[in-house]
Design an enzyme around this catalytic site. Structure first.
Site, PDB file in Angstrom:
ATOM      1  N   GLU A 147       0.822  -1.210   0.000  1.00 10.27           N
ATOM      2  CA  GLU A 147       0.000   0.000   0.000  1.00 10.27           C
ATOM      3  C   GLU A 147       0.862   1.268   0.000  1.00 10.27           C
ATOM      4  O   GLU A 147       0.439   2.312  -0.504  1.00 10.27           O
ATOM      5  CB  GLU A 147      -0.952   0.004   1.198  1.00 10.27           C
ATOM      6  CG  GLU A 147      -2.066  -1.045   1.131  1.00 10.27           C
ATOM      7  CD  GLU A 147      -3.068  -0.807   0.011  1.00 10.27           C
ATOM      8  OE1 GLU A 147      -3.277   0.365  -0.368  1.00 10.27           O
ATOM      9  OE2 GLU A 147      -3.635  -1.793  -0.492  1.00 10.27           O
ATOM     10  N   HIS A 191       3.139 -10.573  16.810  1.00 11.83           N
ATOM     11  CA  HIS A 191       3.770 -11.770  17.353  1.00 11.83           C
ATOM     12  C   HIS A 191       5.175 -11.976  16.814  1.00 11.83           C
ATOM     13  O   HIS A 191       6.044 -12.485  17.536  1.00 11.83           O
ATOM     14  CB  HIS A 191       2.933 -13.021  17.083  1.00 11.83           C
ATOM     15  CG  HIS A 191       3.481 -14.220  17.790  1.00 11.83           C
ATOM     16  ND1 HIS A 191       4.220 -15.171  17.142  1.00 11.83           N
ATOM     17  CD2 HIS A 191       3.457 -14.562  19.105  1.00 11.83           C
ATOM     18  CE1 HIS A 191       4.614 -16.076  18.028  1.00 11.83           C
ATOM     19  NE2 HIS A 191       4.164 -15.734  19.226  1.00 11.83           N
ATOM     20  N   LYS A 208       8.743 -13.174  26.357  1.00 12.57           N
ATOM     21  CA  LYS A 208       8.835 -12.238  25.223  1.00 12.57           C
ATOM     22  C   LYS A 208       8.913 -10.785  25.698  1.00 12.57           C
ATOM     23  O   LYS A 208       9.307  -9.910  24.930  1.00 12.57           O
ATOM     24  CB  LYS A 208       7.654 -12.460  24.283  1.00 12.57           C
ATOM     25  CG  LYS A 208       7.690 -13.858  23.668  1.00 12.57           C
ATOM     26  CD  LYS A 208       6.420 -14.231  22.932  1.00 12.57           C
ATOM     27  CE  LYS A 208       6.496 -15.680  22.464  1.00 12.57           C
ATOM     28  NZ  LYS A 208       5.239 -16.128  21.812  1.00 12.57           N
TER      29      LYS A 208
END
Length: 357
Positions: free
Chosen positions: A133, A284, A325
């Site tokens: 885009e 993620h 994480k």
């Protein structure tokens, strides 16, 4: 006169414990005074609800920006290179920026371009739409529309709706005309050298080819900021690669090279921060890269996802702590909001603060 029932009085007039001196009381901006933009944004910290979360996000991002390795004591196992004071003073927190494709379709593209142009981020992770885009906007305009436009009618008119935006399908046709010759050249170079492309080297090449200062990825190319896209084929880029595979088969795009590059950039970061707009792959993939270094030191999520369905997109930072994480004790926040509403305010109070002062 009858007495107030004692049990009712005790229930209603329950005494409070003393409020600690450190408690922060709720207070909004005072429009009776001349407020600057920065003062208004600082007031968010005390408004409450999601304004409070945005205020915390602003504080965390500013901490990311200000951190230097020289702020930390030299560890006993530090390498000779990082024992040098000047190098420590120049070593900054690596900021990993993630965003979904709709945000490039929106006006946030210009804010993301600003961050990349001025080298405020170290790496980007986005989706196929988040890449294509940007280039498509260099070839044709995206227009404001309405969420309620009829899909069947738009299909007849060759207009593609993204929320309350529309993109003429001719823009994608122009994109095909621009991209296919580049794919031919890339295939020829691969055949000549034996070196295969990765999604990041593919995007870097397109940033070079577009040669347009309106493009996010032109500036990523100019400033050598890697752009990772694990789902590169999930969009118009995939359509074009699919068509090209019939005309001129053989082009290889290797995701293994990129997962190594992203994970190594994370692992070697002396300090690492995440700013993630939206969910899905971009969220993620960055968080999983942080696992390689036992978690991010800073994390800011901005999205509207809810955690009750168990999705990673809706998960709050503490869930990422359980996976390693985000580091235990790291500074993190999730702002439950549409990124188009709050990300301009966040950038105004952080990366663009000097320009706006």
């Amino acid at each position: 006169m009858s007495q107030v029932p004692s049990e009712a009085a005790e229930a209603v007039l329950q005494p409070s414990q003393p409020v600690p001196d450190s408690a922060v009381f709720v207070e909004g901006p005072d429009f009776e005074t001349d407020l600057s933009l920065q003062q208004l944004l600082q007031s968010y910290e005390r408004i409450g609800f999601q304004a409070n979360s945005l205020g915390k996000a602003i504080d965390i991002v500013n901490r990311m920006r200000k951190w230097r390795l020289s702020d930390e004591p030299i560890s006993p196992d530090e390498s000779d290179e990082y024992a040098d004071h000047d190098i420590r003073a120049r070593t900054r927190c690596n900021i990993f920026l993630g965003y979904t494709s709709n945000l490039i379709s929106s006006g946030l593209r210009d804010i993301i371009k600003y961050l990349v142009k001025h080298k405020h981020v170290s790496a980007i992770v986005t989706t196929a739409g988040g890449v294509e885009e940007d280039f498509i906007k260099c070839l044709g305009k995206t227009y404001l529309a309405d969420f309620k436009l009829d899909g069947a009618d738009l299909r007849k008119k060759g207009m593609n709706r993204i929320g309350n935006l529309v993109v003429p399908n001719d823009n994608y046709c122009r994109f095909e005309d621009w991209l296919l010759p580049i794919l031919d050249t890339m295939l020829a170079e691969q055949s000549a050298t034996g070196e295969v492309w990765t999604p990041s080297s593919f995007i870097r090449r397109l940033g070079k080819e577009i040669n347009n200062e309106e493009s996010v990825y032109y500036w990523a190319y100019k400033n050598d900021i890697p752009v990772f896209c694990p789902a590169l084929t999930d969009g118009s880029l995939g359509d074009m690669i699919y068509f090209h595979s019939f005309r001129s088969p053989g082009l290889i795009i290797d995701i293994v090279g990129d997962i190594r590059a992203l994970n190594e950039l994370s692992r070697k970061s002396k300090k690492a921060g995440m700013i993630i707009l939206g969910g899905g792959v971009c969220k993620h993939q960055i968080a999983n890269a942080m696992l390689i270094r036992n978690g991010a030191d800073f994390a800011v999520y901005i999205n509207t996802g809810q955690e009750f369905d168990g999705s990673d997109s809706g998960a709050q930072p503490d869930e990422a702590v359980s996976w390693g994480k985000i580091r235990a004790g790291a500074e993190s926040v999730k702002v439950f909001a549409d990124a188009t509403l709050v990300f301009p305010l966040l950038v105004a109070a952080t990366f663009a603060q000097r320009q706006l002062s």
